[in-house]
Design a protein around this motif. Structure first.
Motif, short mmCIF file in Angstrom:
data_model
loop_
_atom_site.label_atom_id
_atom_site.label_comp_id
_atom_site.label_asym_id
_atom_site.label_seq_id
_atom_site.Cartn_x
_atom_site.Cartn_y
_atom_site.Cartn_z
N PRO A 16 -39.68 87.60 -36.43
CA PRO A 16 -38.78 87.05 -35.41
C PRO A 16 -37.67 86.17 -36.01
O PRO A 16 -36.54 86.18 -35.52
N VAL A 17 -38.00 85.44 -37.08
CA VAL A 17 -36.99 84.59 -37.74
C VAL A 17 -35.89 85.47 -38.33
O VAL A 17 -34.69 85.13 -38.26
N GLN A 18 -36.27 86.60 -38.91
CA GLN A 18 -35.27 87.51 -39.46
C GLN A 18 -34.43 88.14 -38.36
O GLN A 18 -33.22 88.35 -38.53
N GLN A 19 -35.05 88.43 -37.22
CA GLN A 19 -34.29 88.92 -36.07
C GLN A 19 -33.28 87.88 -35.61
O GLN A 19 -32.12 88.22 -35.31
N MET A 20 -33.70 86.64 -35.55
CA MET A 20 -32.80 85.55 -35.14
C MET A 20 -31.65 85.40 -36.12
O MET A 20 -30.49 85.19 -35.71
N THR A 21 -31.94 85.52 -37.42
CA THR A 21 -30.89 85.40 -38.43
C THR A 21 -29.88 86.54 -38.29
O THR A 21 -28.67 86.32 -38.38
N ALA A 22 -30.38 87.75 -38.05
CA ALA A 22 -29.49 88.91 -37.88
C ALA A 22 -28.60 88.75 -36.65
O ALA A 22 -27.40 89.02 -36.70
N ALA A 27 -23.47 87.25 -34.11
CA ALA A 27 -22.76 86.42 -33.12
C ALA A 27 -21.54 85.74 -33.73
O ALA A 27 -20.46 85.72 -33.14
N VAL A 28 -21.70 85.20 -34.93
CA VAL A 28 -20.58 84.51 -35.60
C VAL A 28 -19.47 85.51 -35.94
O VAL A 28 -18.28 85.24 -35.71
N LEU A 104 -5.38 80.93 -34.23
CA LEU A 104 -5.93 82.03 -33.44
C LEU A 104 -7.40 81.79 -33.07
O LEU A 104 -7.94 82.47 -32.21
N TRP A 105 -8.03 80.84 -33.74
CA TRP A 105 -9.42 80.50 -33.42
C TRP A 105 -9.52 79.11 -32.79
O TRP A 105 -10.54 78.45 -32.87
N SER A 106 -8.45 78.70 -32.12
CA SER A 106 -8.43 77.40 -31.44
C SER A 106 -9.52 77.35 -30.36
O SER A 106 -9.73 78.31 -29.62
N GLY A 107 -10.20 76.23 -30.28
CA GLY A 107 -11.20 76.04 -29.24
C GLY A 107 -12.53 76.73 -29.49
O GLY A 107 -13.44 76.66 -28.66
N LEU A 108 -12.67 77.41 -30.63
CA LEU A 108 -13.90 78.17 -30.89
C LEU A 108 -15.13 77.32 -31.21
O LEU A 108 -16.20 77.53 -30.62
N PRO A 109 -15.04 76.34 -32.14
CA PRO A 109 -16.26 75.62 -32.55
C PRO A 109 -17.11 75.05 -31.42
O PRO A 109 -18.34 75.24 -31.42
N PRO A 110 -16.53 74.36 -30.41
CA PRO A 110 -17.39 73.80 -29.35
C PRO A 110 -18.15 74.86 -28.56
O PRO A 110 -19.27 74.63 -28.12
N THR A 111 -17.55 76.03 -28.37
CA THR A 111 -18.21 77.08 -27.58
C THR A 111 -19.34 77.75 -28.35
O THR A 111 -20.29 78.24 -27.75
N LEU A 112 -19.27 77.76 -29.68
CA LEU A 112 -20.33 78.39 -30.47
C LEU A 112 -21.66 77.65 -30.33
O LEU A 112 -22.72 78.25 -30.50
N VAL A 113 -21.59 76.35 -30.03
CA VAL A 113 -22.82 75.56 -29.85
C VAL A 113 -23.67 76.14 -28.73
O VAL A 113 -24.91 76.08 -28.77
N MET A 114 -23.02 76.73 -27.71
CA MET A 114 -23.74 77.37 -26.61
C MET A 114 -23.94 78.86 -26.87
O MET A 114 -25.02 79.42 -26.63
N ALA A 115 -22.90 79.52 -27.34
CA ALA A 115 -22.90 80.98 -27.41
C ALA A 115 -23.87 81.54 -28.44
O ALA A 115 -24.54 82.54 -28.18
N VAL A 116 -23.96 80.91 -29.60
CA VAL A 116 -24.85 81.44 -30.65
C VAL A 116 -26.32 81.35 -30.24
O VAL A 116 -27.04 82.35 -30.33
N PRO A 117 -26.81 80.18 -29.75
CA PRO A 117 -28.21 80.15 -29.29
C PRO A 117 -28.49 81.15 -28.16
O PRO A 117 -29.55 81.78 -28.14
N ALA A 118 -27.54 81.30 -27.23
CA ALA A 118 -27.72 82.24 -26.13
C ALA A 118 -27.86 83.67 -26.65
O ALA A 118 -28.71 84.44 -26.17
N THR A 119 -27.04 84.02 -27.63
CA THR A 119 -27.09 85.36 -28.21
C THR A 119 -28.37 85.59 -28.99
O THR A 119 -28.98 86.67 -28.91
N VAL A 120 -28.80 84.58 -29.73
CA VAL A 120 -30.04 84.69 -30.50
C VAL A 120 -31.23 84.90 -29.56
O VAL A 120 -32.08 85.77 -29.79
N ILE A 121 -31.30 84.12 -28.48
CA ILE A 121 -32.39 84.26 -27.51
C ILE A 121 -32.36 85.66 -26.88
O ILE A 121 -33.40 86.33 -26.78
N TYR A 122 -31.17 86.09 -26.51
CA TYR A 122 -30.99 87.38 -25.82
C TYR A 122 -31.44 88.56 -26.68
O TYR A 122 -32.27 89.37 -26.27
#
Length: 343
Positions: A16-22, A27-28, A104-122
């Motif tokens: 599962p840890v390897q799945q989360m890493t993948a 996501a990034v 072109l990546w303005s505003g990205l860092p704050p949203t990754l705090v939510m988006a990456v965990p959500a994608t990993v869980i999903y």
């Protein structure tokens, strides 16, 4: 087709840890690829109509939609930077030339705090559910992706929804963590626990049907493409193509739900910022549907789905090969150590 293999790896072959890493890596990479498209779209919107203080708009980093709140009237915010663009391509060229590539990546860092965990869980939940359901559903295992995709999306949305509400509250009211805690406890006392999941319903209305159709068509499409190109394992190109096609189909079918969900998201955000107490009626949202085209959503969703699933499958295949190699080395070690020493 590409000869580089990206195996559809059985869940039991990787941890599962390897799945989360993948999924985290995918996501990034997806957000880095898709975010510029949405940044340009928002800049074009800001040019055509003003973004007053308290106004909310939807920002998508390719993984999930986020509500952003316009802070004040100055032009220093990335979404208000002055520009005179004639179209999408012209906006890309001028932003890079005047403001630099990083904009072109303005505003990205704050949203990754939510988006990456959500994608990993999903993605991790989807694979784990597939592994369990395939053994239990027997002859009906063809429908496992549909069911697993829907359940996994419900789970990730349920976990992330309160956090996204808190993020919007912090952004709109500039609260410290202590003040935020007081506001949350006050809301819980006055409105109950359900207040933390406000907007959860419209989110599920779009995301659950999308996920169910996406995974079902992706697995079917991947299998068909493997058969068509006579591949025992899907290549990177096959997973990319299957992801793009299944994402396109699901996005077109769920377009009405997307319009409703986006409209509700914006209104709920503005309830917190400008204290507007009115929500659009179903009839008003229906009028929105008539003016919403398939193309903008298709341009955003298809590449995001293709990049995410292909990089995720590639990551799983990498860990699968790594585990196999590690097992071979482990098996060789006892036989090597048991040899008699020569004097």
């Amino acid at each position: 087709m590409s000869s580089q293999k990206s195996s559809s790896v059985p869940t039991k072959d990787i941890t599962p840890v390897q799945q989360m890493t993948a999924s985290c890596s995918g996501a990034v990479i997806t957000s880095l690829f898709v975010t510029p498209l949405d940044v340009v779209k928002i800049r074009l919107q800001a040019q055509n109509s003003s973004f007053p203080k308290g106004k909310c708009f939807v920002y998508c980093n390719g993984l999930m939609d986020h509500i952003c709140v316009c802070e004040n009237g100055n032009s220093k915010a990335w979404y208000k930077t002055p520009g005179c663009f004639t179209g999408t391509l012209d906006a890309f060229i001028k932003i890079i030339h005047v403001e630099g590539v990083r904009s072109l990546w303005s505003g990205l860092p704050p949203t990754l705090v939510m988006a990456v965990p959500a994608t990993v869980i999903y993605f991790t939940c989807y694979d784990q559910l597939c592994s369990v359901l395939k053994h239990r559903m027997g002859d009906r295992s063809d429908y496992v992706p549909l069911l697993a995709g829907a359940i996994a999306r419900v789970g990730s949305a349920t976990v992330i929804s309160p956090l996204e509400l808190v993020r919007t509250k912090m952004q709109s009211e500039k609260l410290s963590y202590r003040e935020l805690s007081a506001v949350i406890w006050s809301a819980l006392h006055n409105k109950g626990w359900r207040s933390l999941w406000r907007g959860w319903g419209p989110t599920l209305l779009r995301d659950v049907p999308f996920s169910a159709m996406y995974w079902f068509n992706y697995e079917k499409g991947k299998a068909w493409l493997c058969q068509y190109y006579n591949c025992s394992d899907p290549t990177f190109a096959i997973t990319f193509m299957a992801g793009a096609l299944s994402g396109s189909f699901a996005s077109v079918i769920t377009l009405p739900f997307d319009v409703v969900k986006t409209r509700r998201q914006v209104e709920l955000g503005e309830l917190q910022t400008i204290k507007c107490e009115c929500l659009s009626s179903t009839a008003q949202i229906s009028l929105c549907l008539l003016s919403s085209g398939f193309l903008p959503r298709l341009i955003k969703v298809a590449p995001a789905c293709a990049v995410m699933i292909s990089t995720y499958e590639f990551g799983k295949a990498f860990f699968h090969r790594y585990n196999q190699k590690k097992q071979r080395v482990t098996k060789l070690q006892p036989s090597t150590s048991s040899r008699p020493e020569k004097h």
